[in-house]
Design a protein around this motif. Sequence first.
Motif, PDB file in Angstrom:
ATOM      1  N   PRO A  54      45.471  44.530  76.346  1.00 14.62           N
ATOM      2  CA  PRO A  54      44.406  43.985  77.498  1.00 14.62           C
ATOM      3  C   PRO A  54      44.230  45.198  78.596  1.00 14.62           C
ATOM      4  N   ASP A  55      42.879  45.205  78.836  1.00 15.77           N
ATOM      5  CA  ASP A  55      42.472  45.916  79.900  1.00 15.77           C
ATOM      6  C   ASP A  55      42.994  47.432  79.837  1.00 15.77           C
ATOM      7  N   TYR A  56      43.403  47.886  78.875  1.00 18.28           N
ATOM      8  CA  TYR A  56      43.681  49.484  78.542  1.00 18.28           C
ATOM      9  C   TYR A  56      42.413  50.171  78.568  1.00 18.28           C
ATOM     10  N   LEU A  57      41.667  49.710  77.533  1.00 15.42           N
ATOM     11  CA  LEU A  57      40.762  50.897  76.872  1.00 15.42           C
ATOM     12  C   LEU A  57      39.936  51.027  78.057  1.00 15.42           C
ATOM     13  N   ALA A  58      39.558  50.352  79.309  1.00 15.51           N
ATOM     14  CA  ALA A  58      38.757  50.958  80.251  1.00 15.51           C
ATOM     15  C   ALA A  58      39.231  52.232  80.949  1.00 15.51           C
ATOM     16  N   PHE A  59      40.351  52.315  80.993  1.00 13.64           N
ATOM     17  CA  PHE A  59      41.041  53.367  81.512  1.00 13.64           C
ATOM     18  C   PHE A  59      41.393  54.688  80.484  1.00 13.64           C
TER      19      PHE A  59
END
Lengths: 372, 372, 372, 372
Positions: free
Chosen positions: C307-312
Motif C-alpha cells: 500500500p502507498d509505496y509506488l508513489a514514492f
Amino acid sequence: MKSELHVGLIGAGYMGKAHTAAYQSVGALFEPARRPVCEMIATSTDEGAADVAKRWGWARSTGDWRDLVDDPQVDIVVIATPPRTHYPMVMACVAARKPVFCEKPLGMSAEESLAMAEAVERARMPNMVGFNYIRTPASQLARQIIASGEIGEVIQVTAEHVEDYLHDPALPASWRTRVATGSEAGALGDVATHIVNACLRLVGPIESLVADTAIVQPRRDGPHGSEAVENDDQGQMLLRFANGATGSISFSRVAAGRKMGYTYRITGTRGAIAFDQEDQNALWLYDASRQPARRGFQKLLMGPAHPDYLAFNQGVGHGTGYNEQIVIEARDFLQAVTTGESVWPTFRDGYEVDKVIAAALVSNRERRWVSL
Amino acid sequence: MKSELHVGLIGAGYMGKAHTAAYQSVGALFEPARRPVCEMIATSTDEGAADVAKRWGWARSTGDWRDLVDDPQVDIVVIATPPRTHYPMVMACVAARKPVFCEKPLGMSAEESLAMAEAVERARMPNMVGFNYIRTPASQLARQIIASGEIGEVIQVTAEHVEDYLHDPALPASWRTRVATGSEAGALGDVATHIVNACLRLVGPIESLVADTAIVQPRRDGPHGSEAVENDDQGQMLLRFANGATGSISFSRVAAGRKMGYTYRITGTRGAIAFDQEDQNALWLYDASRQPARRGFQKLLMGPAHPDYLAFNQGVGHGTGYNEQIVIEARDFLQAVTTGESVWPTFRDGYEVDKVIAAALVSNRERRWVSL
Amino acid sequence: MKSELHVGLIGAGYMGKAHTAAYQSVGALFEPARRPVCEMIATSTDEGAADVAKRWGWARSTGDWRDLVDDPQVDIVVIATPPRTHYPMVMACVAARKPVFCEKPLGMSAEESLAMAEAVERARMPNMVGFNYIRTPASQLARQIIASGEIGEVIQVTAEHVEDYLHDPALPASWRTRVATGSEAGALGDVATHIVNACLRLVGPIESLVADTAIVQPRRDGPHGSEAVENDDQGQMLLRFANGATGSISFSRVAAGRKMGYTYRITGTRGAIAFDQEDQNALWLYDASRQPARRGFQKLLMGPAHPDYLAFNQGVGHGTGYNEQIVIEARDFLQAVTTGESVWPTFRDGYEVDKVIAAALVSNRERRWVSL
Amino acid sequence: MKSELHVGLIGAGYMGKAHTAAYQSVGALFEPARRPVCEMIATSTDEGAADVAKRWGWARSTGDWRDLVDDPQVDIVVIATPPRTHYPMVMACVAARKPVFCEKPLGMSAEESLAMAEAVERARMPNMVGFNYIRTPASQLARQIIASGEIGEVIQVTAEHVEDYLHDPALPASWRTRVATGSEAGALGDVATHIVNACLRLVGPIESLVADTAIVQPRRDGPHGSEAVENDDQGQMLLRFANGATGSISFSRVAAGRKMGYTYRITGTRGAIAFDQEDQNALWLYDASRQPARRGFQKLLMGPAHPDYLAFNQGVGHGTGYNEQIVIEARDFLQAVTTGESVWPTFRDGYEVDKVIAAALVSNRERRWVSL
Ligand SMILES: NC(=O)C1=CN([C@@H]2O[C@H](COP(=O)(O)OP(=O)(O)OC[C@H]3O[C@@H](n4cnc5c(N)ncnc54)[C@H](O)[C@@H]3O)[C@@H](O)[C@H]2O)C=CC1
Ligand SMILES: NC(=O)C1=CN([C@@H]2O[C@H](COP(=O)(O)OP(=O)(O)OC[C@H]3O[C@@H](n4cnc5c(N)ncnc54)[C@H](O)[C@@H]3O)[C@@H](O)[C@H]2O)C=CC1
Ligand SMILES: NC(=O)C1=CN([C@@H]2O[C@H](COP(=O)(O)OP(=O)(O)OC[C@H]3O[C@@H](n4cnc5c(N)ncnc54)[C@H](O)[C@@H]3O)[C@@H](O)[C@H]2O)C=CC1
Ligand SMILES: NC(=O)C1=CN([C@@H]2O[C@H](COP(=O)(O)OP(=O)(O)OC[C@H]3O[C@@H](n4cnc5c(N)ncnc54)[C@H](O)[C@@H]3O)[C@@H](O)[C@H]2O)C=CC1
C-alpha cells in the motif's frame, strides 16, 4: 561383530576435547548400532596422556600414538593433532587396517592428501575428514533444498569464512604464520578450507578460479624477536563451477568483528538461501514463486523437522551449537565403520578441497585464472 | 545574484519524479541560500511535457529539451533521461553555460564520460553526477568514520549491489538487455556503478581488478519474438586499492530475494563497519579496542547527531528513505551552483566509475587482471 | 470548484516543517485531484511567521492564527501547535467552516477531544488527526493482512512505543513534564497514543484495561531550579479487546537505547505478523499453514506491491521514511476534502485513543481494571 | 570421599535424555572435582528401564524409582519425570539423604514446593531445580552486567516466554491441558515459570502483580472425544519489583511463529540489555554514556571471555545450544554436592517462582492486583 566400537583418539587439544565429549554422548543422543567406548588416548608424552585420560574419562593412554594405532583393543582411530602429523598417522592406520577419522586439513599439500586418499581407498577402509560446519542442521537443510531443486538451478554463490583471531597485531607469530610448520596457505589453508568444502558440497565441482591474497600484518613477535609472517592473512577468490554457476569467496583471520563469519548466499533460478554460522540455527529461504506482495526471505529456525535436529532436541529453536556438529560427525563415522561404507566427507573430499587451495596459491602467485 | 535558482528538468520518468519532489521540498528542508523554483520540464513531446508539468507543478514545459537548456529563465539543468541522451544534453548545457546535474551513469562509455568531464572542467561549470545511495546519513557517517581513522587503515572490503529486478525469466527484453541501446555492461553498467562509486568514495582509488560476468538468462521475449540478452546479468570482481586494501564486489540483476542489496563491510586495522541499504538507517560499527568481553558490532541508528539527518527529523530512528537521498543531492547541487564550487561527485567522479566498469569489461573478456 | 486547495498551516516547529515539505511534494508524488498550494503560515509573531514563510516557501504569513483561519483564500487548515492550543483553533475552523487537520493528541483530555469530534461532525466537516506511524506501507499492509483473515482471528497483541528522549537525567523539565502545560499523562499521553491508535486500528475496540505507570526521574532542573516531574516516564498496560484478543502495551520516554521502539506482534489463529518501526520498511509474516519444515517468519520488504509505496519508489526496498508518512497523511486529507468524506483517522478516532488514555490514568490511580 | 559421584536418574523422556548426555560429557568438558558415573536409571517398568539403560549407557536400571533412591551405590539423584511425581520422589531422596536435582516446575503448587524446599533445607541437603535457560553464557553475562551496575539501576523489564507448541487446534488434549494431571496454570505453569525465574534472578523479588490469562482453544480432542481445555493457553502480567522497577511478562503456548520466544529487555538508568533465546549466543548491550553519535545496541557474541563458554569452545561465536545449558546445570549440581553448598537455583528458588505463579492465578481469577 562386537557390539561396541573401541575408539582411539590422538591429540588432546581443542579438537581432542571436542571429540571426547562427542564420543561420550553420541551413544545416548543417536543410539548408533554400535556404541563407542573411549578406549585409549594418545598425546606426546606418557604423563600428559595419562593425566588427560583420567580427567576426560579414557580407559587407557599412551605417549606414543603408534602404540594406540597398533593396539588390538582399538577398533577405530580419530586424529586430532596438527596437520603435519596427519600423514604418518593415517598411513599407520592403513597399515593396521584401522578405520580412520582425520581432522581437517587432511594433508599439508594436495599431493599428501591425494596419497592418503588413495591409501584408504586401496585398502577399502572407512575414512572421514573433519569438516564439521557443513553438518549443522541448517547446512544439511541447505543441501536438501538445493538438491531437491527447490530453488531451481544454482546461478550464483557469495560465500566467506572470515574470523578475526589474528586481528590484533600484538598477537605473536606461531606455527600458523610460518610456512615450514604451518602451510604456504595461511587463512587460505585454514578457514578457507571449510567454506570451499561447503561450496563443493552445496553447489558442486569448481572448474576454475582466480585468487588474491594479502599479508596484512607483515611481522609479528616470535620467540626470537620480530619475525616475518609467511602466509596470507586474508584473501578472496572468484569461482566458476562446473554447472555454470559463478561466485566469490572471502577468507580472513584478521576480519575485525567477524568471529565465525562462515556465510553463504546461494541464488538459484527459483529462489535463494542464505546462512550465517554466527546464527547457526537459522536458514533463510526465498521462494521466487510467491505472489509479489508476499515475497521475502523466510527465517527457518531449526527444529525436529530438519536434518539431525531431533536427536538433540524436541523443540524448534532450542538450538544446537558447535559441539553438536562434532557429535553428528561421530555418528556418521560410527555408521561408516558399522556399514563399511564411507560417509561424506571422505579423504577424497578432503583432497578435493586441498586441490582448490593449491589452485588458489598458484592463481595468486601467477596473477591469473587457474583451471582445476 | 537572483535569490532564487530556476530549475530545468529533462525527463519525467522514475528519476524525473524523484527530482521533482526533491526540488519542491529541499527549500523547506535545508533552507539553501538560493531557493529552487521549478521552472521548466522537458520530455519527448510537447503534450506529454505539458501534461506532466501540470500534474507535478512545473511552471512551463517543452517537448524539446534544447529549448529548455537555452531558455534564459532556466538557471540550472537536471538531466534524468536514459544514458544515451546524456552526452548531447550535457554538451548543450556547457554551450549554454548552465550548471548541470546528470543522472548516472554519466556516459555510455568511459570515453564519453571523460569528454563530458573535460568539457565542464574547461568551462569551469558546477556539475554533479547522480550517485545517490552514498548520500544516506549512514554512508556519509561511514565515510566520516573511515576518514577520521576511527577503524584504522582499511585492509579489506566486501561489497555488493545485487537486486533481482530481472530474475523472472518471463520479463521481456528491453533497452537494458541490448548493447546498442543500453550498454555492453548489463548489471555491471547499472547497479555495479553505485557500489564501485561507494568503494572509490569510502576506500579510495582502485589500482587493478579482475572481473567475471555471466548471462544467466540467455534469451528473453522482445517485441519481435525471442531475442538474445546481450549483456551480463550478474558478476563479481576482485579489487586491489591504491592504499593496499583488497576486496571484492558482487553485482546482479537476478539475485533472487535481494531487492536493494547494496551492502559493504569495510575492515580496518582498528575496527570495521558494515552497511546494508535494505536497512538504510543503520550503520554497524565494530571497535576492536574494547575489552574482549565487550566487543561486538554496534547498531548505530541514524539520528540528528549524524550527517544530514537533522534536516529531515529531530528524532533518532524516525528514518529517512530513498527520496531523502535525492533531496540531499539537490541541496548539494544548489550549494555547488551558489558557491561556484562543484560538490562531490562531479562528472570526473562519474568518469572514475566508468573507468572501473570499462576495466571490468576488458578483464572479463580477456580473462585477466587489468590495471587502471 | 477550484482545482487547487490553498493550505493554511499553524505552527512552524518540528511538525510544521514536516507538513510543509509534505504539502510541497504531495502534488508530484500522488497527483491528487486538487493540488495543494502553500498559502499561509501562522506562528506566534508576525516577524517569525514572515521569516519562516520566506525560508520555507509559504506565500503569506501571520502572527495571529485567527487571521489565517478566517482568511478567504485559505481553504483548509493544518494545526501543528502544542496540544493546549488545539481546542480553540479547531473550534475556530469549525466556525469558519474550514476542513481541519490537527496533530495528535487531539485534545488535552478525552472530554475536550469529544467536544472537538462532535463539533466537526455536527458541522459535517472533513477532519483528520495526525497519527502518522500507522500510515507506513508496512502498517497499512499489516491492516490488510489482518482484515483479510490471512492470519485468522487475532488472539494476542504485544505492542509498545518506547523511546529514550528523556532518559538522560540531566535533561531539563519542560512543558512535557508538567501537568498544567502538558498533560496528566506523560509518556502515556505522548508515545502511548500512537501505539494505542495502532491497536485500535489493527485489532479493534478495547473493552477493558489495567495500567501501571511510573516516574523514573522524580526531579529535573527547571528555569527556577529543580522541580518535580509531574507525569509518568514509563508504564505498561494489559488489554482486553472486544473481539476476545488480549495483550499488553509498554510505553516509555526513558527506555535507554530504544529510539523509535514502536513495535507490535499480532498473533492470530492462522499466523502472526510482527513490526518494528526502527526498521519501518519490513513487515514480518508467519503463516502457520505451511509444512513444518518450511515454517518461519518471512521478512516482507516494502515495494510497489504494497500500500502507498509506488508513489514514492518503483523498486522494492528502496525505502520510505518518516516524512513519507506525513505525505500520505496529506494525500488522505486532501482526498477527504475533495470528496467531502473524512478519511481515517478522524477526530472521533482521536477521541477513541484519548478515552483509552483516560481509562489508563484511572486504572493506574485506582490500581484496578477499568472498562471502557 | 569417593572420587566419583554415582548418579541415579529417574525418567527417560525428553529431559531424561538431555541429562544423560550431560552427565556423560560434563566430566570432559568441565573436569569437575568428582566425575559423575551413570550408575542407574529408573522408568516405569523394568523392561523399559533395562532397554534404555542399554541404549543410553547406564550401568544398571530399575522399574521402581524407590529402589534407585535407596540403592547404596547411587550417590545423587536427578528427577526428570512429570511434575506430579516430584513430591514423593524428592521426599524419598531426603529420607535416603541423597542430594537431589529436580526438573521444573518443582511442585504441583506453591504449597508443595514449599514443603519440598523446607524438607531439603531441614536436612541440609544439596538440592537444585532445573531452570536451564538462565544458564546460557548470555544470560549469565546479563546477570553480571546488571549486578555490576553497568546499566545502572534497573527501571523496567519487558519479558516473555512464548512458544507455539499448541497453536494447531488439531493437536489433542493431554495432561498439559487438564487440571488434574497438569496444573491449574497452563502456559502460566509451564513456559512462564522460566521467564519468571529469569526476572527474579536478573532483577530481584516481585512485590505485586496483576495477571490476565486466556484459553484460546476451548476444546481439543481427547481419547474419549472432544474435551474442554482446562487451563490457560496464553496470558500476560504486569509486575512491580521490590527495587522499584516495573515491567510486563507475556507467556503463551499458542504464539504462532515464536518457537523459543524467551526474551527480555532490561532497562537501567545507564543503559540496557536485550536477549532473545532464539539467538541464544548473543546479548545486546546499550551503554547510554557514549557520545550521541556512537550510541546503539551492541551485539555481543558469546566467547571465551563470557561465563562458562570456554569449557565448550575456544572460539567466539562457535556457539552453544540447549544441551550445553543442561551440562552447565550438571556441573553446578556436582559442585554443590562436592562442596555441600547448594548452588542457585535451589528448591527455595523454585518455590519463589511457584509463589509468583500462584499469585498470578489469584490475580486472574479475582481481576485485581495481588501482593506477594
Ligand atoms: N574442524 C574444526 O573446526 C577445527 C579443526 N582443527 C584441526 O584439528 C587439528 C588439531 O587442532 P587443535 O586441536 O586446535 O590443536 P591443539 O594444538 O589444540 O592440540 C593438538 C594436540 O595434538 C597433540 N599432539 C601433537 N603432536 C602429537 C604427536 N606427535 N603425538 C601425539 N599427540 C600429538 C598435542 O599434544 C595436542 O594435544 C588440526 O588439524 C586443526 O586444523 C582445529 C580447530 C578447529
Ligand atoms: N540514481 C538512481 O538510483 C537511478 C538512476 N537512474 C538513471 O536515471 C536516468 C533516467 O532513468 P529513469 O528515470 O529510470 O528512466 P525512465 O524511462 O523512467 O524515464 C526517462 C524519461 O526521459 C524522457 N526522455 C527520454 N528521451 C528524451 C529526450 N530525448 N528528450 C526529452 N526527454 C526524454 C522520457 O520521456 C522519460 O520521461 C537514467 O540515466 C538512469 O540510469 C534510474 C533509476 C535509478
Ligand atoms: N505525529 C508525530 O509524530 C508528532 C506529533 N507532534 C505533535 O505536533 C504538535 C506540534 O509539536 P511540535 O511541532 O513538536 O512543536 P514545536 O514546539 O516544535 O512547534 C510548535 C509551533 O507552534 C507554534 N505555536 C505555538 N503556539 C502558537 C500560537 N498560539 N499561535 C501560532 N503558533 C503557535 C510555535 O511558534 C511553533 O512554531 C503537537 O501536538 C505534538 O504533539 C509532535 C512531534 C511528532
Ligand atoms: N527444563 C526444561 O527445559 C524442560 C523441563 N521439562 C520438565 O522435565 C520433566 C519431565 O518432562 P519430559 O522429559 O518432557 O517428560 P516425558 O514425558 O518425555 O518423560 C517422562 C519420563 O518419566 C518417566 N516416568 C513417569 N512416571 C514415572 C514413575 N512413576 N517412575 C519412573 N519413571 C516415571 C516416564 O517413563 C518417562 O520416561 C517435567 O517436570 C517437565 O516439566 C520438560 C521439558 C523441558
